[in-house]
Write a protein that holds these residues in place. Structure first.
Motif: not given
Length: 399
Positions: A192-197
């Motif tokens: 998943i996207e790093e921001k999402k993590k």
């Protein structure tokens, strides 16, 4: 630059977990009436078990002998129709035998295990699960869905589902699993996207604070959280909790096994000395349960230390490790499986559990990778480099 920013944000969120101060209204109280019973008379024990059908009368009597119990996922769902109903049936039966037993209800904070009655209402929540960049939503071991904790409706559903069971008088609190997955920066990082993590972690923190409020001051909140893999072994993640379950104690990440175990023991000791409940669960095998969160290269690392293969030696080693670290409200559980139907250790009671122990004379003494500790009726020696432990019971020595 973007990656550096996201990593910094993730680190800030981890460090912000201390905002759940122990003196806030939603924080746990350490009153003796809400804590499990504890005695140094014998090795203090914990049991963590599941059975997809009802426990027998004999099994209920066995369970009722423990001061602290967690009914794992899948408990009773085949007979009772759901995990909720199966757990409550088992808990009520135990309480009828031993009202003082403290019973925890299992919930995973990120992994969507089936069999729960609450799952039906989950179908009405849009975007309840994390989705990978490739559109795949089976992100846990490529076959199980993961909760999207950035979704407020999902968080509310999770808390309401927990409240439905935890409000029953037979349930004394909640057991939170999957926390390491949320806290580990590497987990799902490439999916998943790093921001999402980072946002997933923020959602988890909010959900835990709201869960503490939902439970109120009397119910227990224990998480599978302490791990040497983290810079502070996740001690900062303990603020809203009454204690930690410990598994995967030897699944070394980023260092030798002996250093990893030593660091984990230090975290166990510190948390226990601060009054936290510690449910120390060990396996008779290699006991590396962190496979989901561990990068494959780290999981394959070997420090060339000979593994202890003999079950009796393994038992002595794990029990010695526990006794070196234990304080009031520390409990021991060694098993070969969480499933009552598959376990060969289920319903077994080693003779060591019946030997007089007595209170410790003080904290353990460490010399390199060797530890010693004296109890009123036992002397304990531990060497985590050779993975050996020895307990000399005074009663046994006199026999």
């Amino acid at each position: 630059m973007k990656a550096i920013y996201v990593f910094t944000l993730f680190s800030v969120l981890l460090n912000c977990m201390h905002v759940l101060k122990a003196d806030e209204p939603s924080s746990p109280k350490k009153g003796s009436d809400r804590m499990p019973s504890f005695s140094w008379d014998r090795v203090p024990l914990y049991v963590h078990i599941r059975k997809d059908t009802a426990f027998t009368e004999e099994e209920i009597k066995h369970l009722a002998s423990f001061p602290l119990i967690t009914f794992e996922k899948a408990t009773g769902h085949r007979d009772s129709g759901s995990v909720e109903a199966g757990t409550l049936k088992a808990a009520r039966a135990v309480k009828a035998v031993n009202p003082a037993a403290k019973i925890l209800y299992y919930r995973n904070v990120i992994v969507h295990y089936g069999g729960y009655a609450a799952d039906q209402s989950l179908e009405d929540i849009p975007e309840a699960f994390l989705v990978g960049r490739d559109g795949n939503d089976k992100l846990i071991r490529n076959r199980i869905q993961a909760y999207d904790l950035t979704n407020k409706a999902l968080r509310n559903w999770w808390i309401d589902a927990a409240k439905e069971v935890c409000s029953d008088p037979s349930i004394d609190g909640i057991f939170l699993d999957g926390v390491v997955k949320v806290l580990e920066p590497a987990f799902l990082k490439n999916v998943i996207e790093e921001k999402k993590k980072a946002a997933e972690l923020a959602g988890y923190l909010t959900m835990m604070e709201d869960t503490r409020t939902m439970l109120g001051p009397q119910k227990l909140m224990i998480a599978n959280v302490l791990r040497a893999r983290f810079p502070d072994s996740s001690l900062s993640s303990m603020q809203a909790l009454d204690g930690s379950y410990i598994e995967g104690f030897e699944g070394a990440v980023g260092m030798s096994k002996k250093d990893y175990v030593a660091k984990g023991m230090a975290a166990f000791q510190k948390a226990a000395q601060q009054g936290a409940i510690i449910a120390f669960t060990c396996g008779l095998g290699s006991n590396q349960q962190d496979a989901d969160e561990t990068p494959r290269s780290a999981a394959r690392n070997s420090n060339n230390v000979k593994r202890v293969r003999d079950a009796e030696s393994r038992f002595d080693y794990q029990l010695a490790m526990f006794l070196i670290c234990a304080e009031q409200y520390s409990y021991f559980d060694l098993k070969d499986s969480y499933d009552a139907k598959a376990s060969k250790t289920w319903m077994k009671h080693p003779s060591e559990y019946d030997r007089p122990l007595g209170a410790p004379n003080g904290p353990a003494v460490r010399d390199g990778y060797k530890y010693t500790r004296q109890f009123a009726h036992a002397s304990v020696r531990l060497d985590i480099e050779t993975q050996t432990g020895n307990i000399v019971w005074k009663q046994q020595a006199q026999e």
